[in-house]
Design an enzyme around this catalytic site. Structure first.
Site, PDB file in Angstrom:
ATOM      1  N   ASN A 144      14.523   2.101   1.665  1.00 59.14           N
ATOM      2  CA  ASN A 144      14.682   0.640   1.791  1.00 59.14           C
ATOM      3  C   ASN A 144      15.419  -0.006   0.619  1.00 59.14           C
ATOM      4  O   ASN A 144      16.092  -1.021   0.800  1.00 59.14           O
ATOM      5  CB  ASN A 144      13.340  -0.048   2.087  1.00 59.14           C
ATOM      6  CG  ASN A 144      12.327   0.128   0.995  1.00 59.14           C
ATOM      7  OD1 ASN A 144      12.472   1.011   0.151  1.00 59.14           O
ATOM      8  ND2 ASN A 144      11.311  -0.691   0.990  1.00 59.14           N
ATOM      9  N   GLU A 243       3.694   3.983  -5.606  1.00 63.02           N
ATOM     10  CA  GLU A 243       4.058   2.641  -5.140  1.00 63.02           C
ATOM     11  C   GLU A 243       4.067   2.716  -3.627  1.00 63.02           C
ATOM     12  O   GLU A 243       5.012   3.232  -3.036  1.00 63.02           O
ATOM     13  CB  GLU A 243       5.457   2.245  -5.642  1.00 63.02           C
ATOM     14  CG  GLU A 243       5.616   2.254  -7.147  1.00 63.02           C
ATOM     15  CD  GLU A 243       4.889   1.113  -7.824  1.00 63.02           C
ATOM     16  OE1 GLU A 243       4.362   0.225  -7.124  1.00 63.02           O
ATOM     17  OE2 GLU A 243       4.827   1.132  -9.055  1.00 63.02           O
ATOM     18  N   CYS A 277       8.343  -3.619   0.587  1.00 61.81           N
ATOM     19  CA  CYS A 277       6.882  -3.406   0.495  1.00 61.81           C
ATOM     20  C   CYS A 277       6.138  -4.671   0.099  1.00 61.81           C
ATOM     21  O   CYS A 277       4.965  -4.816   0.429  1.00 61.81           O
ATOM     22  CB  CYS A 277       6.575  -2.263  -0.452  1.00 61.81           C
ATOM     23  SG  CYS A 277       7.472  -2.408  -1.962  1.00 61.81           S
ATOM     24  N   GLU A 454       5.604  -0.002 -12.397  1.00 58.14           N
ATOM     25  CA  GLU A 454       7.012   0.211 -12.741  1.00 58.14           C
ATOM     26  C   GLU A 454       7.551  -1.084 -13.302  1.00 58.14           C
ATOM     27  O   GLU A 454       7.155  -2.168 -12.860  1.00 58.14           O
ATOM     28  CB  GLU A 454       7.797   0.651 -11.501  1.00 58.14           C
ATOM     29  CG  GLU A 454       7.360   2.029 -11.036  1.00 58.14           C
ATOM     30  CD  GLU A 454       8.205   2.593  -9.901  1.00 58.14           C
ATOM     31  OE1 GLU A 454       8.673   1.808  -9.054  1.00 58.14           O
ATOM     32  OE2 GLU A 454       8.385   3.821  -9.861  1.00 58.14           O
TER      33      GLU A 454
HETATM   34  P1  NAD Z   1       7.665   7.716   3.813  1.00 60.52           P
HETATM   35  O1  NAD Z   1       6.454   7.777   2.991  1.00 60.52           O
HETATM   36  O2  NAD Z   1       7.685   8.442   5.107  1.00 60.52           O
HETATM   37  O3  NAD Z   1       8.937   8.288   2.992  1.00 60.52           O
HETATM   38  C1  NAD Z   1       9.201   7.960   1.674  1.00 60.52           C
HETATM   39  C2  NAD Z   1       9.766   9.186   0.979  1.00 60.52           C
HETATM   40  O4  NAD Z   1       8.822  10.241   1.043  1.00 60.52           O
HETATM   41  C3  NAD Z   1      11.045   9.747   1.595  1.00 60.52           C
HETATM   42  O5  NAD Z   1      11.861  10.293   0.584  1.00 60.52           O
HETATM   43  C4  NAD Z   1      10.531  10.863   2.482  1.00 60.52           C
HETATM   44  O6  NAD Z   1      11.482  11.854   2.752  1.00 60.52           O
HETATM   45  C5  NAD Z   1       9.417  11.396   1.612  1.00 60.52           C
HETATM   46  N1  NAD Z   1       8.385  12.148   2.313  1.00 60.52           N
HETATM   47  C6  NAD Z   1       7.927  11.976   3.584  1.00 60.52           C
HETATM   48  N2  NAD Z   1       6.953  12.890   3.842  1.00 60.52           N
HETATM   49  C7  NAD Z   1       6.801  13.641   2.718  1.00 60.52           C
HETATM   50  C8  NAD Z   1       5.965  14.730   2.359  1.00 60.52           C
HETATM   51  N3  NAD Z   1       5.079  15.239   3.201  1.00 60.52           N
HETATM   52  N4  NAD Z   1       6.076  15.247   1.106  1.00 60.52           N
HETATM   53  C9  NAD Z   1       6.970  14.749   0.245  1.00 60.52           C
HETATM   54  N5  NAD Z   1       7.799  13.729   0.521  1.00 60.52           N
HETATM   55  C10 NAD Z   1       7.710  13.175   1.743  1.00 60.52           C
HETATM   56  O7  NAD Z   1       7.958   6.207   3.927  1.00 60.52           O
HETATM   57  P2  NAD Z   1       8.911   5.446   4.931  1.00 60.52           P
HETATM   58  O8  NAD Z   1       8.149   5.193   6.154  1.00 60.52           O
HETATM   59  O9  NAD Z   1      10.220   6.124   5.037  1.00 60.52           O
HETATM   60  O10 NAD Z   1       9.120   4.106   4.055  1.00 60.52           O
HETATM   61  C11 NAD Z   1       8.438   2.945   4.300  1.00 60.52           C
HETATM   62  C12 NAD Z   1       7.139   2.879   3.538  1.00 60.52           C
HETATM   63  O11 NAD Z   1       7.342   2.912   2.144  1.00 60.52           O
HETATM   64  C13 NAD Z   1       6.410   1.572   3.806  1.00 60.52           C
HETATM   65  O12 NAD Z   1       5.052   1.818   4.055  1.00 60.52           O
HETATM   66  C14 NAD Z   1       6.569   0.775   2.518  1.00 60.52           C
HETATM   67  O13 NAD Z   1       5.608  -0.164   2.248  1.00 60.52           O
HETATM   68  C15 NAD Z   1       6.639   1.843   1.506  1.00 60.52           C
HETATM   69  N6  NAD Z   1       7.378   1.364   0.329  1.00 60.52           N
HETATM   70  C16 NAD Z   1       6.685   0.976  -0.770  1.00 60.52           C
HETATM   71  C17 NAD Z   1       7.339   0.484  -1.891  1.00 60.52           C
HETATM   72  C18 NAD Z   1       6.594   0.072  -3.133  1.00 60.52           C
HETATM   73  O14 NAD Z   1       7.215  -0.103  -4.169  1.00 60.52           O
HETATM   74  N7  NAD Z   1       5.298  -0.097  -3.107  1.00 60.52           N
HETATM   75  C19 NAD Z   1       8.718   0.374  -1.873  1.00 60.52           C
HETATM   76  C20 NAD Z   1       9.405   0.770  -0.737  1.00 60.52           C
HETATM   77  C21 NAD Z   1       8.713   1.269   0.368  1.00 60.52           C
END
Ligand code: NAD
Length: 474
Positions: A144, A243, A277, A454
């Protein structure tokens, strides 16, 4: 392409990267997996031996050089973000500048890592605390904010003297490749930064979590994956920063500046198509002003221009993928089934008869707690409006979530604002401010929104260990 030990690598395994606005293939890149991650960790371990011994000034110089190189490529970087993520080009440009500012800030902070001398409890002893880099860090980032999420982690890690293995999201690896080109050009020593890109997120993640050589894992993404990574990191007792997701309440009191509050939702809910997020998830309007507020909000929302992020004047781009689009449809259907009223939007948007993942910016009235949208993170352009009658009631409702990332409150009453600041159980609070995010502040959540911060001096501490030294002066 992936980058290990100072070199770019190609492989036979390829992945196509597509534009979510058109579904056109932007690029086809070489990818890697668990085996290469092992090699990257070994490279980072070797590089740590000398990188940890560099002075703050030396590390600062590398970061500053990267800043200079990125500044020369702002437009190119912004273009890539828009192509792979879909956000409007001006927003992508803002992200690039934000991403650079993390490197810039931590280039300065690298020079300011202090220890402490403690008062001794024995006349012949000297006591001190020194701070040292944690070691090799694994970093996993989402799609994102494909550029700024990387520099928000790597800048403090490098400033602290850590080395890194980064795994970006498979949806948006091109931004990561660009920033690594800058690191390479800046002459960062071999192995200090490594980039592994691949569709086997679980396999790569397992290498990072199970390795005894990786001493810290920093992750931004969903709470679901974050929990798994914390569990998997437990066996090697790593330091972790998480995060994760959020479910931000946005409270508009009867004494608020209504126009200001409406504009705040426009920013907090619809920027990045709601895929942030700290995005507003639940709008709570006081019963006495709810009608006026909702009317104004619906009017402004209907004015938003949906389209390709490269097109001038676009306010809202596509969602990242079909799964997200389906989630929007499901949340609206569920809300309608439970007697919500859609006052604007509510449908998939057919942009130029194409295949892009567009959803109309949506405002829903009569939202209630039994709707899915009241508890499930939306991560898309839907604003459900709930009503409330008292301060006591709204504190309870706002805090009624497993998440604890951001919360917003609009009021002209200072005392009320201060009470909200204390009562709301979230890591970030915006009072009459829809964008409570600045580089010097700690960004991060509580409860199931994660742990660790962060940004600013707080972000640097996450990559440092404190070592206590007691010296007997014999
Ligand atoms: P996601 O957790 O599926 O993916 C995020 C990252 O994790 C990607 O690089 C993905 O390839 C990796 N990933 C997925 N499964 C994994 C595993 N089993 N082991 C290691 N890495 C893995 O998230 P998403 O659905 O793509 O993104 C949206 C989510 O992220 C939302 O819930 C949002 O709130 C959250 N988010 C939080 C913040 C924050 O700063 N708090 C910022 C951006 C997004």
């Amino acid at each position: 392409m992936y980058y290990i030990n100072g070199e770019w690598h190609e492989s036979d395994q390829k992945e196509q990267i597509t534009n979510p606005a058109t579904l056109e293939v932007i690029d086809t890149i070489s990818v890697c997996g668990a085996e290469e991650t092992k090699v990257a960790i070994a490279a980072a371990k070797e590089a740590f031996k000398s990188w940890k011994k560099t002075t703050g000034d030396q590390r600062s110089a590398y970061l500053s050089k990267t800043v200079k190189l990125m500044k020369a490529r702002v437009d190119e970087l912004a273009q890539i973000i828009t192509l792979e993520n879909g956000k409007p080009l001006p927003d992508a440009k803002r992200e690039v500048l934000g991403a650079i500012s993390y490197l810039d800030w931590y280039a300065e902070e690298a020079k300011r890592i202090y220890g402490e001398v403690l008062p001794a409890s024995h006349k012949d002893k000297s006591l001190m605390v020194i701070k040292q880099p944690v070691g090799v860090c694994g970093a996993i980032t989402p799609w994102n904010f494909p550029l700024s999420m990387i520099t928000r982690k790597l800048a403090p890690a490098l400033a602290a003297g850590c080395t890194v293995v980064l795994k970006p999201a498979m949806e948006t690896p091109l931004s990561a490749i660009k920033v690594f080109e800058c690191f390479h050009e800046a002459g960062l020593p071999k192995g200090v930064v490594n980039l592994v890109i691949g569709p086997d997120a679980e396999g790569i993640g397992k290498e990072l979590t199970s390795s005894t050589d990786v001493r810290k894992l920093t992750f931004t993404g969903s709470t679901f994956v974050g929990k798994k990574l914390v569990r998997d990191s437990a066996d090697t007792m790593k330091k972790v920063s998480m995060e994760l997701g959020g479910h931000a309440p946005y409270i508009v009191f009867e004494d608020a500046d209504i126009d200001l509050a409406v504009e705040g939702v426009m920013l907090s809910k619809f920027k990045n198509s709601g895929q942030t997020c700290i995005s507003t998830n639940r709008v709570y309007a006081h019963k006495s002003i709810a009608e006026e507020f909702a009317e104004k909000l619906a009017k402004r929302t209907a004015e938003l221009k949906i389209g390709d992020g490269l097109e001038e004047g676009t306010d809202v781009g596509p969602l990242i993928n079909k799964k997200s689009l389906d989630k929007m449809k499901e949340q609206v259907e569920d809300a309608v089934k439970n007697n919500a009223k859609v006052v604007t939007g509510g449908n998939v948007y057919d942009y130029e008869d194409g295949d892009g993942y567009f959803f109309e910016p949506t405002v829903i009235l009569n939202a209630t707690d039994d709707m899915v949208i009241a508890s499930e993170e939306t991560f898309g352009p839907i604003a459900p409006v709930f009503t409330f009658e008292s301060e006591e009631e709204i504190v309870e409702k706002a805090n009624n979530t497993l998440y604890g990332l951001a919360a917003y409150c609009y009021t002209k009453n200072l005392g009320r604002g201060l009470r909200m600041m204390k009562e709301l159980e979230f890591g970030i609070i915006g009072i009459n401010d829809p964008a409570p995010i600045v580089i010097q502040a700690p960004f991060g959540g509580i409860k199931e929104s994660g742990m660790g911060k962060e940004g600013g001096k707080f972000g640097l501490e996450e990559y440092l260990e404190e070592k206590f030294v007691s010296i007997y002066e014999n």
